[in-house]
Design a protein around this motif. Structure first.
Motif, mmCIF file in Angstrom:
data_model
loop_
_atom_site.group_PDB
_atom_site.id
_atom_site.type_symbol
_atom_site.label_atom_id
_atom_site.label_comp_id
_atom_site.label_asym_id
_atom_site.label_seq_id
_atom_site.Cartn_x
_atom_site.Cartn_y
_atom_site.Cartn_z
ATOM 1 N N ALA A 80 -76.953 37.589 -57.531
ATOM 2 C CA ALA A 80 -76.271 38.856 -57.250
ATOM 3 C C ALA A 80 -75.118 38.585 -56.296
ATOM 4 N N THR A 112 -80.491 49.024 -52.098
ATOM 5 C CA THR A 112 -80.900 47.728 -52.657
ATOM 6 C C THR A 112 -81.210 46.720 -51.551
ATOM 7 N N LYS A 149 -72.261 43.435 -57.252
ATOM 8 C CA LYS A 149 -72.862 44.567 -56.535
ATOM 9 C C LYS A 149 -71.857 45.294 -55.657
#
Lengths: 251, 492
Positions: B134, B118, B112
């Protein structure tokens, strides 16, 4: 010239000496001062806490009391900014809410005639040396609403620099808020107190005896902080310094 | 917004803890004062800053006014360039879309680029719940993730940490997530950066899916823009086979030319750089270069509702530069966590209660997390009048009123806990409209001044706990004036 003194509710109740100083100073400069006895509060505490509908009748009352005067002088940057910056917004808002132009029309006359004290001295009377004498080391805190609301700029400092006997010390972090913020001082008292303590420490670091500002609300918070921190420094409103003379020095 | 923040105490309580933490206050003070001074210098170098600020405000206002049109144009441009556009009304929808997209690739890990959107939707937690890990690749974001912490700043999420703390986090946690920290790691910035670089490089080269946000989306070309300082973003945007960008709908600008304004104002306002080191732009997909699949998830999550509010909508102009945080004296003492939202500081205090509503205790307290000093408005590169919106939201909290939630007009009741304050305000208004009553009160206060307590009960305790009360004078000014006609009758 005949002007109305808008002293503000805080000064009237807690700081009458500031009011007397403004009268003394303006009288010395040849201004005929009146104190309209119907005056109370500009409504800032209501407005800024979110009670804007409660503030409207207070703004109307202000216009009723002061509307007929040539000029309105106030020893408070914050209350001055309320009238000059926020009264027009109150009028505009009433219009957008479909309540017509009545409020705007009622408030319009007082808006351009309202001056903060140092602004009145420098811009209207055109003086920077008011003949004052104050033999002390002073540091100046430009309060937020005077600084950013009214844009007082260098006016207060220029007035202080012209005072005989006064030594002006630059305040580190001068443009940072002292943490008063009206009801903020109660609602977020821990952050408010931390901000106040930092401001007082910065003021102390200058070695000045006096912390000066153009707003007693901020000075009330800072003075209370100084007393709690057992600081030797004193808070003094700029009007009291400018009113002080060799014949009648301020204590 | 993110579930991480549910159940936060109101701002004053959270801030009290931060104010009492000397390390945190020291870290925050050092960081904000450094960047504050640098920003002021970077801004003063530009002779047309006022014009740039006004241009930024106008572009954003124009785009927001015609957002429907530009969103449709953007969708057409992105689609024509080989991308796929998805629309997400709220956080759950956005998380579902992204989770499904990742699952379709068959992968169980993603890299990411730092992204506020987000974080706002709690994507990492949502992916984790579906067995997808992630990896944050922005250095500060990595520190937060490894430290099982929450970001406390928009631009510098680990602003509350000092070098020593970061070294400890790296040494302790890196091995759990991939390549461990080198033996004997010290707290020198170069060594810490090298440890992060080695740790991250392995992930960049392995990852098949990248997830990003975007600083801007250009409607006319369908181009997305990420502005960053470390180069990790560029790796995430170019190395993976699939790129998924989650972006708030307000991030649109109409044309390429508009970037001219923001690529000047954003870096100077945020990192005090004349130009940011990495500006990456991508338009759909290109054969044999960069990701082969590109998905754009357009996130609403309260933005359309915010747009419906005439005063509050200016918060959507925000370009997330964080200048308002760095200059805010309240943020400096309270820290980012006290705001209970991914958007802390002054902008968070007006954005979060609009995106989430003012229903929770923390959201109802945020509009009061300011002394209204106006420093935030002064530095804002898109001229958001934050104090005005704060007061506007305060009114919503204490008086209720009509707002838009999920596209519907609803009438809010006043928030709980303000009854005593409301009564006091009404009483004060009454006294202020009756000067005689005010005078009677002042006189009573003066006459009884010897008996006044040094500390106050009830809400007044908040004052007298830390500050002395001012003494009440023997005579209010108006009595002196009446007695002496302003000194004309003697007694100056």
């Amino acid at each position: 010239m005949r002007v109305a003194l808008f002293l503000t509710c805080v000064n009237d109740t807690l700081y009458p000496d500031t009011g007397r100083a403004v009268v003394k100073l303006l009288t010395r400069l040849g201004v005929d001062v009146d104190f309209p006895s119907g005056q109370t509060c500009c409504g800032q505490a209501h407005y800024n806490t979110g009670y804007r509908h409660e503030a409207e009748p207070l703004a109307r009352h202000f216009s009723d009391v002061f509307g007929a005067y040539e000029a309105i002088v106030t020893p408070s940057g914050s209350c001055g900014a309320m009238v000059r910056e926020l009264y027009p917004r109150m009028g505009e808002r009433a219009r957008t809410e479909g309540r017509g132009d009545t409020l705007a029309a009622t408030l319009a006359p007082v808006v351009p005639k309202t001056y903060e004290l140092t602004e009145f001295l420098v811009d209207v009377l055109g003086v920077t040396d008011v003949g004052a004498y104050y033999p002390h080391k002073v540091t100046y805190h430009p309060t937020c609403h005077g600084l950013r609301g009214l844009g007082l700029g260098e006016r207060p400092r220029r007035l202080l620099q012209a005072v005989k006997g006064l030594e002006l010390a630059e305040l580190p972090g001068a443009e940072e808020c002292c943490g008063f913020g009206g009801t903020f001082a109660l609602k977020n008292s821990d952050v408010s107190a931390a901000m106040g303590a930092d401001k007082v420490r910065n003021a102390e670091s200058t070695g000045a005896e006096v912390l000066c500002a153009a707003d007693n609300s901020c000075l009330m918070h800072l003075g209370g902080t100084m007393a709690r921190l057992r600081t030797a420094m004193r808070p003094v409103h700029i009007a009291e310094i400018l009113a002080s003379t060799e014949e009648e020095p301020a204590v | 917004m993110s579930g991480t923040y549910l159940g936060m105490p109101a701002f004053p309580a959270a801030a009290r803890e931060a104010v009492g933490n000397a390390t945190l206050r020291g870290n925050l003070r050092h960081a904000t004062h450094t960047i504050r001074a640098k920003r002021a210098k970077a801004v003063s170098e530009v002779s047309d800053w006022a014009e740039l600020r006004e241009a930024g405000r106008r572009i954003k206002d124009h785009t927001l006014r015609h957002l429907d049109r530009y969103l449709v144009q953007l969708e057409e441009s992105v689609t024509a360039a080989g991308g796929v556009v998805h629309w997400a009304a709220d956080a759950d929808e956005a998380n579902d879309i992204v989770t499904q997209l990742v699952k379709m690739t068959g992968e169980s890990e993603v890299v990411k680029v730092k992204s506020m959107a987000t974080q706002e939707i709690g994507l990492n937690e949502a992916l984790e719940a579906e067995g997808i890990r992630a990896y944050e690749t922005d250095l500060a974001e990595l520190i937060v993730q490894l430290g099982k912490d929450r970001p406390s700043h928009i631009l510098v999420p680990a602003i509350h940490r000092n070098r020593g703390e970061i070294r400890d986090i790296f040494a302790r946690e890196m091995s759990e997530w991939g390549r461990p920290a080198p033996e004997g790691l010290t707290d020198t910035p170069a060594e810490l950066a090298e440890a992060a670089r080695l740790h991250l490089r392995e992930k960049f080269l392995r990852a098949k899916v990248g997830i990003s946000g975007a600083n801007f989306m250009v409607a006319e070309t369908g181009t997305l823009v990420v502005v960053e300082s470390e180069g990790n973003g560029r790796m995430c945007l170019t190395l993976p086979e699939t790129l998924i960008s989650v972006v708030g709908i307000e991030k649109i600008v109409p044309a390429w030319q508009d970037l001219e304004v923001f690529l000047q104002t954003l870096p100077r306002s945020s990192t005090a750089e004349r130009m940011n080191p990495y500006t990456s732009t991508w338009t759909g997909t290109t054969d044999e270069d960069g990701p082969r699949n590109f998905h754009l998830v357009l996130l609403d999550n309260g933005r359309t509702d915010t747009l419906a509010d005439e005063v509050g909508r200016q918060a959507l102009r925000c370009i997330r530069c964080s200048a308002c945080l760095n200059v805010c004296p309240v943020y400096e003492r309270a820290g980012g966590h006290a705001y209970g939202s991914v958007y802390p500081g002054p902008i968070g205090a007006i954005l979060s209660p609009q995106l989430r509503g003012t229903g929770s205790e923390i959201d109802a307290s945020l509009p009061y997390a300011s002394s209204l000093c106006g420093a935030c408005y002064e530095v804002c590169p898109v001229a958001i009048d934050i104090p005005e919106v704060l007061v506007h939201l305060r009114e919503r909290v204490v008086q209720g009123g009509e707002v838009t939630r999920a596209g519907n007009k609803v009438v809010l009741r006043p928030a709980k806990g303000h009854a005593a304050e409301r009564a006091a305000m009404r009483a004060a208004r009454w006294a202020f409209l009756h000067p005689g009553a005010l005078r009677t009160g002042q006189r009573a206060a003066s006459r009884t001044r010897r008996f006044h307590p040094r500390s106050l009960p009830g809400p007044g305790r908040a004052w007298s706990g830390t500050r002395e009360l001012p003494p009440v004078p023997a005579e209010p000014f108006r009595d002196w004036w009446q007695r002496t006609r302003g000194g004309k009758d003697g007694d100056r």
